[in-house]
Design a protein around this motif. Sequence first.
Motif, PDB file in Angstrom:
ATOM      1  N   ALA A 143     -40.048  23.816  55.337  1.00 45.97           N
ATOM      2  CA  ALA A 143     -40.957  24.844  55.493  1.00 45.97           C
ATOM      3  C   ALA A 143     -40.830  25.338  56.968  1.00 45.97           C
ATOM      4  N   PHE A 333     -48.499  30.368  53.762  1.00 48.19           N
ATOM      5  CA  PHE A 333     -48.161  29.961  52.260  1.00 48.19           C
ATOM      6  C   PHE A 333     -49.369  30.114  51.531  1.00 48.19           C
ATOM      7  N   SER A 423     -48.454  21.509  55.586  1.00 46.19           N
ATOM      8  CA  SER A 423     -47.945  22.576  55.307  1.00 46.19           C
ATOM      9  C   SER A 423     -46.642  22.416  54.630  1.00 46.19           C
ATOM     10  N   VAL A 424     -46.130  21.406  54.554  1.00 48.31           N
ATOM     11  CA  VAL A 424     -44.762  21.002  53.583  1.00 48.31           C
ATOM     12  C   VAL A 424     -45.551  21.155  52.237  1.00 48.31           C
ATOM     13  N   TYR A 427     -46.153  24.707  51.124  1.00 42.99           N
ATOM     14  CA  TYR A 427     -44.884  25.000  50.710  1.00 42.99           C
ATOM     15  C   TYR A 427     -44.210  24.864  49.437  1.00 42.99           C
TER      16      TYR A 427
END
Length: 817
Positions: A143, A333, A423-424, A427
Amino acid sequence: MNTTLRVVAATTCATLIVVSAVLGGSYLGLAAPFSGDVYESIARGPVTGTERVENPYGRATVRYDEFGVPHVSAANEKALYYAVGYVQARDRLFQMDLQRRLIGGNLSAAFGERAVESDRFYRKMDFRSAADASWRELEGTEAGAGLKAYTAGVNRYIDTGARPPEFALLGYEPTRWEPADSLLIGKLIAWRLSGNFADLRRATLKSRLGPEATSELYPDSMAHDTPIIRNGSDAASFDPAAVATDASAAGADGGETAGDFAALYDAVEPFESRSGVGSNNWVVSGENTASGTPILANDPHLSLSTPAVWYEMHTTAGESMDARGVTFPGVPFVIIGRTADVAWGVTNVGGDFTDEYTYETRNGRYLYDGEYRKFETTTETIPVADAPDATVEVRKSVHGPVIERGGRTVGVAWPGFSATNESVGVYRLNHAETMADVRDALRIWDVPAQNFVAATRAGETLYYPAGQYPIRVTDGEVVRGDRIFNGSAGEGEWPGYTPYGTSSWSGFVPFESIPHVDDPDVLATANQRTTDDPPFYMGTSLTYSEPYRGARIYEMLDARTADGATPEDMLAVQRDVRSQAAVSYATIARNASAGLSPDARELAAELEEWDGEMRADSRGALVTHLFREEFVNATFADEFSAAGLDAEYYPNPYVTAGLAADSQWFDDGRTDATETRADVARVALERTADRIDRHGYETYGDVNRLDLNHPFDREFLNWPERPMNGSQYTVSNFRSGGDNVGSSWRMVVAFGETPAEDTAKGVIPGGQSGVFWSDHYHDQLDEWATGEYKPLTLDSPSGDPDIVFESDLSGSGGVSA
């Protein structure tokens, strides 16, 4: 600011948004710095033709649909996210800037002294360092490259795009965007959903009311039979004692730190997760639908704002990704949404993810592990517009940031202060093709802990409350987290947790052992407790929501799935306004007929025929809504006032309605008589009648109104006011009074055998654009308010693109930026 930028700002006037309560509250109370004549003189001519923008990562196109949703397509992901960054800044730059200013403790530089206390709190908590730690972890992941490209796109717009006029009117310029700014906004969202000081609240209640009264009014578990998981979990076995055995925590007696923390709690309460802010989601398997394929629904309940909290987008990168849904401006995202073959939705778990620690101090040092240590201390300057700069001392202990008030020094632990990977996870969800992909995304999800439901075209369903669940350890023993710990003695520590650094999470619940359900037939979440008998401490009635919405959703789903549910059934469930809370209080009111005045007796009679639905045109809904408020106040005002506690400390209405008819809480200590529930109901009904008469209320819509005003409070900037159906306790969720809180996004995705057979719908309260003259300023408001939807397909608009991004603009026609 140079003259050119002032002119540019004046020609692109966008709305000044309030940072919503979930993003920081509307406490700023901004006033228009200039008269309406300034606005009337602003040129409103939009840019025409295809806009062309240089993109160092390659070609991308943006097509806006009829609702102002950008459909962004590129051959590679870097080109895609560069375009997404540019488009978000183009539509919501000022909102993005406010969010990072809020959580970074830098509002005062724009808004002056009114924001200093907010800045002090957020700087003391040092979310900025937490975001920096997360970026160090994220940068090398799959990401990271996308976030870098997004950042470059935002900065391209900052460097070359038209300024929203708020910057000129308020006299400051946006600084360049950094990757950590997006993660900082993520920390803000996570804190507003999972950061709370319930332990300070409970400690104060115990000191003022006594342990027995506190246990009765704020029980460990509310007495209902509708947890999220009704029929058993598929979690792997887990022994929390194994964590304690390997831990090296210092030892003490494991007792609870006693004392009154009211001054400290009052200071931090405005910045904790908000009571009553919740969400609904559910998933129904193909075995229970008419089509034979799954249906998923989600509607997060957040504070409503102008512009909307959420930003909808559709992102496509070659063959690798095709995702549509909503995100928070500043985040690249899709957070809630769908891909071609997977849909997912979230609600807040509502567990206990924040702990506080007290210390023995001496000469500015704190005792820990047998020695007095220095607090990690820095002094920061807070720039203040039109006033002298302020300062704040930021102190940290081994447990995290330190807050102080009323003679109390307390350290705060929260998983989000560490480097985190959500956040990953988002993603990966944007790339999900199978349920295995969803699990890979949730496995690394850290904060905030969320009730995920997911469904696939292949027929799989899933419920997983993903997140980091701490195991508290004292002297080698596992302890509950609903207390304030003696930090000097090492009580209640989280093995494997490193604030502002990289955590190993060794002392947290393994992913496989979190209670979850594989392939549930019917499963719904509404922030109620996860399961009746969790294998580890998860939370209490002070952190979980009342069961009203959850029970009602299950009641409707069980009925509608008996013969095979349809997408229309799910839309109807989302629109339901029957309140089980109101019904229970209406019953109490109807039983208070003895000795009533004619006006109060008439109100009680009206409730005999009321259908329990919180509709704007309902008289019964008005009566029961006001009666509940008056009943709760009449029950607790005498005891709580005597204890120095205001209405913010009152127990929730579910607990109150469940008190025995002769409970001591109904007795008014200020009288010689011994009052019962019936006596309190009579008083409350009389007060309700008087209140209705004084204000001239006719129906529920007179008090339950959508009222979202631009902070400059000009008629042409404000959204239309209207009466609203629903309440805090109904599935179709809306409440007024102070902040407007309600369904901030509604989504239903029903998979067909093929994408062409999908039924997918969604709607936001308001519109996509922050530009007040835009057709999309509040063009979805009517549909949202009346329970209508728009398509949520993966089709993109036809025709010429609105924006074209190219690596080489030489010789190109059209408008360039």
